[in-house]
Scaffold this active site. Structure first.
Site, PDB file in Angstrom:
ATOM      1  N   ARG A  17       7.139   5.834  -0.649  1.00  0.00           N
ATOM      2  CA  ARG A  17       6.209   6.431  -1.607  1.00  0.00           C
ATOM      3  C   ARG A  17       5.793   5.385  -2.623  1.00  0.00           C
ATOM      4  O   ARG A  17       6.577   4.511  -3.000  1.00  0.00           O
ATOM      5  CB  ARG A  17       6.854   7.604  -2.354  1.00  0.00           C
ATOM      6  CG  ARG A  17       7.212   8.807  -1.489  1.00  0.00           C
ATOM      7  CD  ARG A  17       7.800   9.923  -2.353  1.00  0.00           C
ATOM      8  NE  ARG A  17       8.254  11.053  -1.551  1.00  0.00           N
ATOM      9  CZ  ARG A  17       7.472  12.065  -1.199  1.00  0.00           C
ATOM     10  NH1 ARG A  17       6.198  12.086  -1.579  1.00  0.00           N
ATOM     11  NH2 ARG A  17       7.952  13.064  -0.472  1.00  0.00           N
ATOM     12  N   GLY A  18       4.573   5.502  -3.087  1.00  0.00           N
ATOM     13  CA  GLY A  18       4.073   4.628  -4.136  1.00  0.00           C
ATOM     14  C   GLY A  18       3.089   5.383  -4.995  1.00  0.00           C
ATOM     15  O   GLY A  18       2.742   6.538  -4.707  1.00  0.00           O
ATOM     16  N   SER A  19       2.634   4.736  -6.079  1.00  0.00           N
ATOM     17  CA  SER A  19       1.712   5.412  -6.980  1.00  0.00           C
ATOM     18  C   SER A  19       0.368   5.681  -6.327  1.00  0.00           C
ATOM     19  O   SER A  19      -0.365   6.575  -6.739  1.00  0.00           O
ATOM     20  CB  SER A  19       1.508   4.573  -8.238  1.00  0.00           C
ATOM     21  OG  SER A  19       0.971   3.307  -7.897  1.00  0.00           O
ATOM     22  N   ALA A  20       0.029   4.919  -5.272  1.00  0.00           N
ATOM     23  CA  ALA A  20      -1.251   5.129  -4.599  1.00  0.00           C
ATOM     24  C   ALA A  20      -1.160   6.186  -3.504  1.00  0.00           C
ATOM     25  O   ALA A  20      -2.186   6.694  -3.051  1.00  0.00           O
ATOM     26  CB  ALA A  20      -1.759   3.818  -4.001  1.00  0.00           C
ATOM     27  N   THR A  22       1.539   7.814  -0.029  1.00  0.00           N
ATOM     28  CA  THR A  22       2.762   7.803   0.764  1.00  0.00           C
ATOM     29  C   THR A  22       2.554   7.032   2.063  1.00  0.00           C
ATOM     30  O   THR A  22       1.445   6.960   2.597  1.00  0.00           O
ATOM     31  CB  THR A  22       3.200   9.242   1.119  1.00  0.00           C
ATOM     32  OG1 THR A  22       2.092   9.922   1.724  1.00  0.00           O
ATOM     33  CG2 THR A  22       3.614  10.002  -0.118  1.00  0.00           C
ATOM     34  N   VAL A  23       3.632   6.425   2.541  1.00  0.00           N
ATOM     35  CA  VAL A  23       3.609   5.713   3.819  1.00  0.00           C
ATOM     36  C   VAL A  23       4.370   6.549   4.835  1.00  0.00           C
ATOM     37  O   VAL A  23       5.516   6.944   4.602  1.00  0.00           O
ATOM     38  CB  VAL A  23       4.227   4.307   3.693  1.00  0.00           C
ATOM     39  CG1 VAL A  23       4.199   3.593   5.041  1.00  0.00           C
ATOM     40  CG2 VAL A  23       3.492   3.492   2.645  1.00  0.00           C
ATOM     41  N   LYS A  36      -0.698   4.690   5.718  1.00  0.00           N
ATOM     42  CA  LYS A  36      -0.664   4.796   4.260  1.00  0.00           C
ATOM     43  C   LYS A  36      -1.689   5.841   3.855  1.00  0.00           C
ATOM     44  O   LYS A  36      -2.896   5.622   3.929  1.00  0.00           O
ATOM     45  CB  LYS A  36      -0.966   3.464   3.594  1.00  0.00           C
ATOM     46  CG  LYS A  36      -0.904   3.546   2.070  1.00  0.00           C
ATOM     47  CD  LYS A  36      -0.437   2.250   1.458  1.00  0.00           C
ATOM     48  CE  LYS A  36      -0.023   2.448   0.015  1.00  0.00           C
ATOM     49  NZ  LYS A  36       0.757   1.327  -0.476  1.00  0.00           N
ATOM     50  N   ASP A 130      -2.325  -8.125  -5.572  1.00  0.00           N
ATOM     51  CA  ASP A 130      -1.066  -7.446  -5.922  1.00  0.00           C
ATOM     52  C   ASP A 130       0.090  -8.003  -5.101  1.00  0.00           C
ATOM     53  O   ASP A 130       0.868  -7.260  -4.513  1.00  0.00           O
ATOM     54  CB  ASP A 130      -1.204  -5.942  -5.710  1.00  0.00           C
ATOM     55  CG  ASP A 130      -0.177  -5.132  -6.508  1.00  0.00           C
ATOM     56  OD1 ASP A 130       0.350  -5.669  -7.510  1.00  0.00           O
ATOM     57  OD2 ASP A 130       0.092  -3.985  -6.138  1.00  0.00           O
TER      58      ASP A 130
END
Length: 398
Positions: A17-20, A22-23, A36, A130
């Site tokens: 999971r990330g702020s952008a 989910t994977v 993603k 990034d």
């Protein structure tokens, strides 16, 4: 629970999971894939969807052994997803959390792989924006390289640019992760290929030291250090390697190497670091506030998002407002660009100089802790002041 992604892919389970978004571990016509899936609020932004489609050709054409390939970009109703090659292994952040720091040979080999990936991207006109350990994957199924390091692959190309939508951020906003942001980004200049070189040099420094050169404390202070402070040398590595890191952390973008040259130079240095153990330097336990301008009474300038709790080491992550759980710190942060007066307000000097274990950092609170003799003198003076105050009160009463 499985879910369909477009007409060709099925996502089976969440693996990150990330702020952008989910994977997911998924399946496509040609076998297993990583999907993603961006957040629903991103998928509902028509401007971002258009940018997503525009980036499709460039990302699909980025084909390199050190890049996690993008196989497809899916726009289907509320779903906005990048379908990528599945890499069996872990990310570099997870390895750092387990090992703290890497042996120089492994660190240099990983950095060389990522420099190769950036060289391919830059030649195609793509800036990653990034680069950080969370976006470096280590292929556990491939033969190990120098120092026992698995081959490293760079992922998440294009995501930071997609998130950096004009509707979502102002001209005075920063997109990125504070510890790895080049000074020109902090000053509000557009990102060029050189910002990736700065970020990669920061990652290499972190692999060797166990902490980033300008991280720690309030995110506003981190941004200011990128602009105002010089990087502290790392003891125990060949001078040629240190000079290479130092050059790529230059404040002036034109002074940094290009990605292809950096990859070549790093591989030339591999024999000189073969067999060296991980560096024996002090753990990163710097005080939260390093000068009066960042004390609790004088906090750093207000940011557009609230900072997360400061970890003991590594990156200072920020989560984009509205983001869900961020288990892998895969963040794309929107922050206000500090003004010129704010950037000039910090101390100029060398940031976070590594030191031998247990030794205090010059300028830190521990460094200025009173000695026993000084504490005795202060105690006597305090007692005298109490006596004088009592006599004054008695005199007034008479």
């Amino acid at each position: 629970m499985a879910r369909k992604i477009g007409s060709r892919y099925t996502a089976h389970q969440i693996v990150g999971r990330g702020s952008a978004g989910t994977v997911w571990l998924g399946e496509g016509p040609e076998g297993p894939v990583a999907v993603k899936l961006l957040r629903e609020d991103l998928a509902s932004d028509q401007d971002l969807v258009e940018r997503f489609v525009q980036e499709r050709s460039a990302l699909l054409c980025l084909d390199h052994p050190r890049v996690v390939g993008v196989r497809d970009l899916v726009v289907d109703g509320n779903d906005l997803a990048l379908v990528m090659d599945l890499v069996r292994g872990t990310d570099l952040r997870t390895r750092l959390e387990h090992e703290r720091r890497l042996a120089p040979e492994a660190a240099v080999a990983i950095a060389a792989d990522i420099a190769d990936a950036l060289a391919a991207a830059h030649s195609a006109g793509i800036v990653h924006r990034d680069v950080k350990p969370e976006n470096v994957l280590l292929d556990a199924l491939a033969p190990a390289g120098p120092g026992g390091a698995p081959p490293a692959l760079l992922t998440d190309f294009g995501v930071a640019k997609l998130i950096d939508s004009p509707r979502r951020t102002r001209a005075t906003a920063i997109i990125g992760t504070p510890d790895y942001l080049a000074p020109e980004i902090v000053e509000g200049l557009p990102p060029r290929a050189s910002v990736d070189i700065y970020a990669l040099a920061t990652v290499l420094y972190e692999l060797l030291a166990g902490f980033t050169p300008f991280g720690g404390g309030h995110p506003g202070a981190v941004l200011r250090r990128h602009v105002t402070e010089s990087v502290a040398p790392l003891p125990g590595i060949p001078d040629e390697l240190w000079q290479l890191i130092h050059q790529c952390l230059a404040k002036a973008p034109a002074s940094r190497l290009r990605a292809a040259e950096l990859a070549s130079r790093l591989r030339e240095l591999l024999p000189s670091v073969a067999g060296l153990p991980p560096l024996d330097i002090d753990e990163h336990t710097e005080e939260m506030y390093e000068d009066d301008s960042l004390s609790p009474e004088n906090p750093a300038p207000e940011e557009t998002t609230a900072p997360a709790p400061v970890p003991a080491a590594g990156a200072v992550p920020l989560v984009h407002s509205g983001a869900g759980p961020d288990s892998n710190r895969d963040t794309h942060t929107s922050m206000r660009v500090p003004g010129a007066d704010e950037l000039a307000g910090g101390a100029h000097g060398t940031a976070r100089a590594p030191r031998s274990p247990g030794a205090p950092r010059a300028g830190s609170a521990r460094h200025h802790r009173p000695t026993p003799e000084r504490r005795t003198r202060l105690g006597v003076l305090s007692a005298l002041l109490v006596v004088l105050l009592a006599l004054t009160v008695l005199f007034i009463a008479l």
